[in-house]
Motif scaffolding. Sequence first.
Motif, PDB file in Angstrom:
ATOM      1  N   ALA A  85       7.852   0.328  -3.285  1.00 18.11           N
ATOM      2  CA  ALA A  85       6.838   0.256  -2.085  1.00 18.11           C
ATOM      3  C   ALA A  85       5.633   1.638  -2.051  1.00 18.11           C
ATOM      4  O   ALA A  85       5.141   0.996  -1.198  1.00 18.11           O
ATOM      5  N   VAL A  86       6.437   2.998  -1.419  1.00 17.30           N
ATOM      6  CA  VAL A  86       5.730   4.040  -1.649  1.00 17.30           C
ATOM      7  C   VAL A  86       4.601   3.953  -3.008  1.00 17.30           C
ATOM      8  O   VAL A  86       3.745   4.500  -2.909  1.00 17.30           O
ATOM      9  N   THR A  87       5.145   3.206  -4.622  1.00 14.44           N
ATOM     10  CA  THR A  87       4.608   4.242  -5.671  1.00 14.44           C
ATOM     11  C   THR A  87       3.212   2.570  -5.250  1.00 14.44           C
ATOM     12  O   THR A  87       2.664   3.084  -5.306  1.00 14.44           O
ATOM     13  N   MET A  88       2.739   1.529  -4.989  1.00 16.66           N
ATOM     14  CA  MET A  88       1.838   0.464  -4.741  1.00 16.66           C
ATOM     15  C   MET A  88       1.137   0.884  -3.823  1.00 16.66           C
ATOM     16  O   MET A  88      -0.302   0.786  -3.995  1.00 16.66           O
ATOM     17  N   LEU A  89       1.179   2.193  -2.556  1.00 17.74           N
ATOM     18  CA  LEU A  89       0.348   2.644  -1.590  1.00 17.74           C
ATOM     19  C   LEU A  89      -0.479   3.478  -2.435  1.00 17.74           C
ATOM     20  O   LEU A  89      -1.253   3.774  -1.600  1.00 17.74           O
TER      21      LEU A  89
END
Length: 225
Positions: A77-81
Amino acid sequence: MQSEKTDTMTLVRKLAAEAIGTALLLATVVGSGIMAQQLSAGNDAVALLGNTAATGAMLYVLITLLGPISGAQFNPAVTMLLAPKAEKIPYIIVQVIAAIVGVIIAHVMFELDPVQVSSHARVGPAQWFSEVVATFGLLMTIIVGIRHKPEAVPALVAMWVVAGYWFTSSTNFANPAVTIARALTDTFAGIRPDGVIGFIIAQLIGATLALYVSRWLIGPETSKT
């Protein structure tokens, strides 16, 4: 040519850091859950306290050590954003695989079957809403923390996770890779497979809300994400 080789090695180091960090995080989450349950004599509150303390401590260590190398994201979730476009897919693949490896490591340390299927039910609107809140808070902590006090981010994230274990009914998964991996442990930390999709959807909603709210709070001219 030399520049391309350097870029490749840099990405390899980043992926290695993400793999090591994510695996150790999951080994801690699951391993401390097993240990806490064994020592608590069936007292779930005591078991959760032990699980919480170990997870928060390990997060602080991992983010402090590996943050300068890979960003210490450990979380799709952190990586995607927040990650650069070229790093998103490699990071997410490594995070999911490493999370599963971390669960297996925990099982082997406690002489359990390496791969299991969880029977711990975590479903329903309250659980899903808790994951929206948990992931919203985690991403806001990261984004605003990086802007205002980057050196404090390891402690801020660790404290958010510790608090989230206790004030959310879902116990603050806030991470799709963690959610997938924890479906493979039939221990204190597990989540039954039928609850995984609901958790991940809630986590992505919470992360997206946090991105927009945090950027609005910071202001477009000062946002670093």
